[in-house]
Each structure stands twice: as C-alpha cells, then as structure tokens.
Design an enzyme around this catalytic site. Sequence first.
Site, PDB file in Angstrom:
ATOM      1  N   CYS A   1       0.832  -1.208   0.000  1.00 41.42           N
ATOM      2  CA  CYS A   1       0.000   0.000   0.000  1.00 41.42           C
ATOM      3  C   CYS A   1       0.863   1.252   0.000  1.00 41.42           C
ATOM      4  O   CYS A   1       1.858   1.314   0.722  1.00 41.42           O
ATOM      5  CB  CYS A   1      -0.839  -0.022   1.270  1.00 41.42           C
ATOM      6  SG  CYS A   1      -1.501   1.561   1.682  1.00 41.42           S
TER       7      CYS A   1
HETATM    8  N1  LIG Z   1      -7.439  -1.497   1.774  1.00 40.27           N
HETATM    9  C1  LIG Z   1      -6.823  -0.436   1.337  1.00 40.27           C
HETATM   10  O1  LIG Z   1      -6.219   0.320   2.079  1.00 40.27           O
HETATM   11  C2  LIG Z   1      -6.842  -0.096  -0.120  1.00 40.27           C
HETATM   12  C3  LIG Z   1      -7.186  -1.046  -1.035  1.00 40.27           C
HETATM   13  N2  LIG Z   1      -7.142  -0.750  -2.362  1.00 40.27           N
HETATM   14  C4  LIG Z   1      -7.532  -1.799  -3.323  1.00 40.27           C
HETATM   15  O2  LIG Z   1      -7.347  -1.332  -4.643  1.00 40.27           O
HETATM   16  C5  LIG Z   1      -8.385  -1.767  -5.495  1.00 40.27           C
HETATM   17  C6  LIG Z   1      -8.965  -0.623  -6.235  1.00 40.27           C
HETATM   18  O3  LIG Z   1      -9.792   0.124  -5.343  1.00 40.27           O
HETATM   19  P1  LIG Z   1     -10.743   1.302  -5.864  1.00 40.27           P
HETATM   20  O4  LIG Z   1      -9.891   2.365  -6.480  1.00 40.27           O
HETATM   21  O5  LIG Z   1     -11.623   1.714  -4.758  1.00 40.27           O
HETATM   22  O6  LIG Z   1     -11.624   0.552  -6.938  1.00 40.27           O
HETATM   23  P2  LIG Z   1     -12.111   1.002  -8.345  1.00 40.27           P
HETATM   24  O7  LIG Z   1     -10.970   1.440  -9.146  1.00 40.27           O
HETATM   25  O8  LIG Z   1     -12.988  -0.089  -8.846  1.00 40.27           O
HETATM   26  O9  LIG Z   1     -12.991   2.255  -7.961  1.00 40.27           O
HETATM   27  C7  LIG Z   1     -14.300   2.074  -7.553  1.00 40.27           C
HETATM   28  C8  LIG Z   1     -15.100   3.338  -7.735  1.00 40.27           C
HETATM   29  O10 LIG Z   1     -14.890   4.174  -6.614  1.00 40.27           O
HETATM   30  C9  LIG Z   1     -14.353   5.434  -7.057  1.00 40.27           C
HETATM   31  N3  LIG Z   1     -13.339   5.784  -6.068  1.00 40.27           N
HETATM   32  C10 LIG Z   1     -12.218   5.118  -5.757  1.00 40.27           C
HETATM   33  N4  LIG Z   1     -11.558   5.744  -4.770  1.00 40.27           N
HETATM   34  C11 LIG Z   1     -12.308   6.812  -4.454  1.00 40.27           C
HETATM   35  C12 LIG Z   1     -12.167   7.847  -3.512  1.00 40.27           C
HETATM   36  N5  LIG Z   1     -11.093   7.914  -2.704  1.00 40.27           N
HETATM   37  N6  LIG Z   1     -13.126   8.804  -3.457  1.00 40.27           N
HETATM   38  C13 LIG Z   1     -14.200   8.749  -4.290  1.00 40.27           C
HETATM   39  N7  LIG Z   1     -14.380   7.797  -5.207  1.00 40.27           N
HETATM   40  C14 LIG Z   1     -13.451   6.852  -5.279  1.00 40.27           C
HETATM   41  C15 LIG Z   1     -13.782   5.175  -8.437  1.00 40.27           C
HETATM   42  O11 LIG Z   1     -13.827   6.317  -9.249  1.00 40.27           O
HETATM   43  P3  LIG Z   1     -12.482   7.121  -9.640  1.00 40.27           P
HETATM   44  O12 LIG Z   1     -11.419   6.092  -9.923  1.00 40.27           O
HETATM   45  O13 LIG Z   1     -12.879   7.891 -10.843  1.00 40.27           O
HETATM   46  O14 LIG Z   1     -12.187   7.985  -8.446  1.00 40.27           O
HETATM   47  C16 LIG Z   1     -14.708   4.125  -8.983  1.00 40.27           C
HETATM   48  O15 LIG Z   1     -15.864   4.676  -9.519  1.00 40.27           O
HETATM   49  C17 LIG Z   1      -9.368  -2.545  -4.609  1.00 40.27           C
HETATM   50  O16 LIG Z   1      -9.112  -3.913  -4.754  1.00 40.27           O
HETATM   51  C18 LIG Z   1      -9.030  -2.102  -3.207  1.00 40.27           C
HETATM   52  O17 LIG Z   1      -9.239  -3.116  -2.248  1.00 40.27           O
HETATM   53  C19 LIG Z   1      -6.768   0.472  -2.823  1.00 40.27           C
HETATM   54  C20 LIG Z   1      -6.379   1.451  -1.942  1.00 40.27           C
HETATM   55  C21 LIG Z   1      -6.448   1.264  -0.513  1.00 40.27           C
HETATM   56  N1  LIG Z   2      -3.478   0.940  -0.224  1.00 39.83           N
HETATM   57  C1  LIG Z   2      -3.524  -0.207  -0.917  1.00 39.83           C
HETATM   58  N2  LIG Z   2      -3.913  -1.319  -0.269  1.00 39.83           N
HETATM   59  C2  LIG Z   2      -3.989  -2.413  -0.998  1.00 39.83           C
HETATM   60  C3  LIG Z   2      -3.670  -2.448  -2.359  1.00 39.83           C
HETATM   61  N3  LIG Z   2      -3.864  -3.694  -2.808  1.00 39.83           N
HETATM   62  C4  LIG Z   2      -4.301  -4.403  -1.743  1.00 39.83           C
HETATM   63  N4  LIG Z   2      -4.372  -3.635  -0.654  1.00 39.83           N
HETATM   64  C5  LIG Z   2      -4.759  -4.012   0.704  1.00 39.83           C
HETATM   65  O1  LIG Z   2      -3.683  -4.702   1.340  1.00 39.83           O
HETATM   66  C6  LIG Z   2      -4.191  -5.900   1.952  1.00 39.83           C
HETATM   67  C7  LIG Z   2      -3.094  -6.940   2.156  1.00 39.83           C
HETATM   68  O2  LIG Z   2      -2.167  -6.463   3.096  1.00 39.83           O
HETATM   69  P1  LIG Z   2      -0.864  -7.260   3.594  1.00 39.83           P
HETATM   70  O3  LIG Z   2      -0.239  -6.340   4.574  1.00 39.83           O
HETATM   71  O4  LIG Z   2      -1.351  -8.529   4.228  1.00 39.83           O
HETATM   72  O5  LIG Z   2      -0.003  -7.532   2.416  1.00 39.83           O
HETATM   73  C8  LIG Z   2      -5.282  -6.317   0.989  1.00 39.83           C
HETATM   74  O6  LIG Z   2      -6.178  -7.245   1.531  1.00 39.83           O
HETATM   75  C9  LIG Z   2      -5.936  -4.972   0.668  1.00 39.83           C
HETATM   76  O7  LIG Z   2      -6.843  -4.566   1.654  1.00 39.83           O
HETATM   77  C10 LIG Z   2      -3.230  -1.274  -2.980  1.00 39.83           C
HETATM   78  O8  LIG Z   2      -2.899  -1.235  -4.188  1.00 39.83           O
HETATM   79  N5  LIG Z   2      -3.181  -0.172  -2.221  1.00 39.83           N
END
Ligand SMILES: NC(=O)C1=CN([C@@H]2O[C@H](COP(=O)(O)OP(=O)(O)OC[C@H]3O[C@@H](n4cnc5c(N)ncnc54)[C@H](OP(=O)(O)O)[C@@H]3O)[C@@H](O)[C@H]2O)C=CC1
Ligand SMILES: Nc1nc2c(ncn2[C@@H]2O[C@H](COP(=O)(O)O)[C@@H](O)[C@H]2O)c(=O)[nH]1
Length: 328
Positions: A177
């Site tokens: 992340c």
């Molecule tokens: N657990 C964590 O800390 C994190 C996990 N991830 C992982 O990365 C992958 C992609 O995630 P994600 O970008 O949400 O999925 P998507 O790219 O599928 O986005 C989903 C929708 O949410 C919108 N969106 C995404 N982020 C935001 C935001 N911060 N504010 C408002 N709208 C938002 C996007 O629009 P638009 O792209 O136009 O904004 C899109 O329409 C997932 O698998 C997720 O689990 C990613 C970051 C943090």
């Molecule tokens: N901020 C982001 N978080 C992400 C992304 N892809 C996955 N994830 C989150 O990390 C955990 C796994 O964590 P780990 O410490 O066990 O390796 C996963 O389940 C998601 O919630 C990303 O691109 N950006």
Amino acid sequence: MNNLPVFDYEDIQLVPNKCIINSRSEADTSVKLGTHTFKLPVVPANMQTIIDEPIAEYLAKNGYFYVMHRFDEAARLPFIKKMQAQGLIASISVGVKDYEYAFIDELKAQDAIPEFITIDIAHGHSDSVIRMIKYIKETIPESFVIAGNVGTPEGVRELENAGADATKVGIGPGKVCITKVKTGFGTGGWQLAALRWCAKAARKPIIADGGIRTHGDIAKSIRFGASFVMIGSLFAGHEESPGKTITKDGNLYKEYFGSASEYQKGEKKNVEGKKILVPHKGHLQDTLTEITQDLQSSISYAGGRDLESLTKVDYVIVKNSIWNGDSI
Ligand SMILES: NC(=O)C1=CN([C@@H]2O[C@H](COP(=O)(O)OP(=O)(O)OC[C@H]3O[C@@H](n4cnc5c(N)ncnc54)[C@H](OP(=O)(O)O)[C@@H]3O)[C@@H](O)[C@H]2O)C=CC1
Ligand SMILES: Nc1nc2c(ncn2[C@@H]2O[C@H](COP(=O)(O)O)[C@@H](O)[C@H]2O)c(=O)[nH]1
C-alpha cells in the site's frame, strides 16, 4: 479522538493464562462465518497475485475460507457455477461501477447465487458502497455480504445498517500500500488500535485487513475484535501463488503487487499501490499448517480450548516494539 490509544501489532504482547489442555493439538481453531464453518480465521487477500481459481478451489475443498478477486470480471459467473457444481462454496468480489449492478441481476437471472460476496473498494465508507450493499441484499438476499474497507466505527455502523453481514477494516496498512504516503490518510501504523475502535461499535463480524506480518498478529487481531483476518504478503511467496516467479542473484522470488498499482490497473492513474518481490517460500499448505499450529499454541497460552479464549486475555503495551532488535 485525540484520547484514543494508538498502537500497532508490534507494540502489544498478550499475557498468558494457565494452560488447560494436554496438547496443542486439542485447541480448536475453527470459526463460523454466516452459516459456514471454516478451519482457520484467516483468508488470503482477494488480490491477483495472491489468489486464482486453483487456489480458491484448493482452499474451499480443504475447509478454508477464500475470497476470489474481482479483476477477471467475465470469469466470475462461470467460476460460481463451476464451484457450486462441485458442491463447494462460491465466494467472489465485486466493485461498485454501474456494470456491477447488471452483474448482480445476471447472477439472479441465472440462479448462480454465490454464498459470499465481498464489495472490494479502497474507501468503503461511501454512498457507492452503501447503494451496492442495499442492491445485493434486495436482489439476492441469500448471499452473505462483506463490505469494506473502512477505518472508523461510523464506517462499520453505516455499512452494517445498510445490510452488510460483515465489514472489513483497514485503510492503508498493507505491505504494498502507498495510500498512507500518497494521501496522508489511513490506519497504517495504528491498524490494531483502529480494529479495536471499530470492533467496539460492530454488531456483526469484522475482518481485519492488512498489516499482518507474523502469525502472532492473527491472535492479536482476534483479541482486539476480529472474527477473521485477511492477509496478502504472507501468502504471496508460495509455489502456487499466481505472481510471477523471478530469479535474482540466484534466489527465487514471487511478484506481489497492489490492486491499485499501475501493474494491476494497466495505467498510471490514481495509483495507490506498488509492486514488491517476496522470497519464495514453499507450498501454501505448509503455511496453513504452520498458522494452525501457531494459533493452537496461542489458544493454549490464552488458557482456553478455542478462539473465543483469545478474546478475553489481558495485554500490555510494549515500549519500543516487541522485536528488541530481533527478526524472525
Ligand atoms: N485497503 C486499502 O487500504 C486499499 C485497497 N485498495 C484496493 O485497490 C483496489 C482498487 O480500489 P478502488 O480504487 O476503490 O476501486 P475502483 O478502481 O474499482 O474504484 C471504484 C469506484 O470508486 C471510485 N473511487 C475510488 N476511490 C475513491 C475515492 N477515494 N473517493 C471517491 N471515489 C473513489 C472510483 O472512481 P475514480 O477512480 O474515478 O475515483 C470508482 O468509480 C481494490 O481492490 C481495493 O481493495 C486500494 C487502496 C487502498
Ligand atoms: N493501499 C492499498 N492497499 C492495498 C492495495 N492492494 C491491496 N491492498 C490491501 O492490502 C491488503 C493486504 O495487506 P498485507 O499487509 O497482508 O499484504 C489487501 O487485503 C488490501 O486490503 C493497494 O494497491 N493499495
């Protein structure tokens, strides 16, 4: 908020109680989620370098929970049918874009109702996720819905009130992340405290997601309110892991990249994840067996026979981390 105790996994040690079992093998690590019971409270992350169909099938056949990732959208419906034809549970992920609503309609039309659906979004405390939870629960109420990710009690409550059957906690603590450094937000560095905070508000199961670096962190997560933990990095280096195998300086590694990395997205837009190499470490089952044994040992130190005993143990906050200069 400013009085909230802030700590992470390495700042905590659990305090032992008198042992009441004669062998660690007596300790029961099984856990119920919805109407299903699984062997371990651990699920590999729903990421493309962590799980694929053969791994999902292996886990389901052997009594472990799994969540298939959502990045091969067209494969999801045939995957559900294939798993259910074998009498295995189907557990898939969805996003929140418009076409996902049509996908839910298709599942209903084809009577391919997955036992579990995870709504997998970076910022899960949002109207888009609330709308999707409500839609799934209206359309296919039989599916158990896991929604996330969130990092606050308000997030947990809102998703539960919308109908989520479980919530996933963790914004930015993951190994690949970069959300924490690119946006300044998240639970990175205080994931365990955030879990505790969220768990106090939860009425349904919580899945702690991200930041697990050792098997002891699983017991700590349960102590602080998790029913399950989701793990990426510890599952990335197996022979079976879908990430590419790389040889560097004579050593074997596996690629592990974030779901919001440019490697996943295919473009450099809203990138919040990176790619790393993790050392190759043998077979998936070896890790599952070691996690089971370590968790059985945790239960024995808790003075109990099952996971419930971990939820009540005392803990201390250890200054300057538990590592004391050591590493595993
Ligand atoms: N657990 C964590 O800390 C994190 C996990 N991830 C992982 O990365 C992958 C992609 O995630 P994600 O970008 O949400 O999925 P998507 O790219 O599928 O986005 C989903 C929708 O949410 C919108 N969106 C995404 N982020 C935001 C935001 N911060 N504010 C408002 N709208 C938002 C996007 O629009 P638009 O792209 O136009 O904004 C899109 O329409 C997932 O698998 C997720 O689990 C990613 C970051 C943090
Ligand atoms: N901020 C982001 N978080 C992400 C992304 N892809 C996955 N994830 C989150 O990390 C955990 C796994 O964590 P780990 O410490 O066990 O390796 C996963 O389940 C998601 O919630 C990303 O691109 N950006």
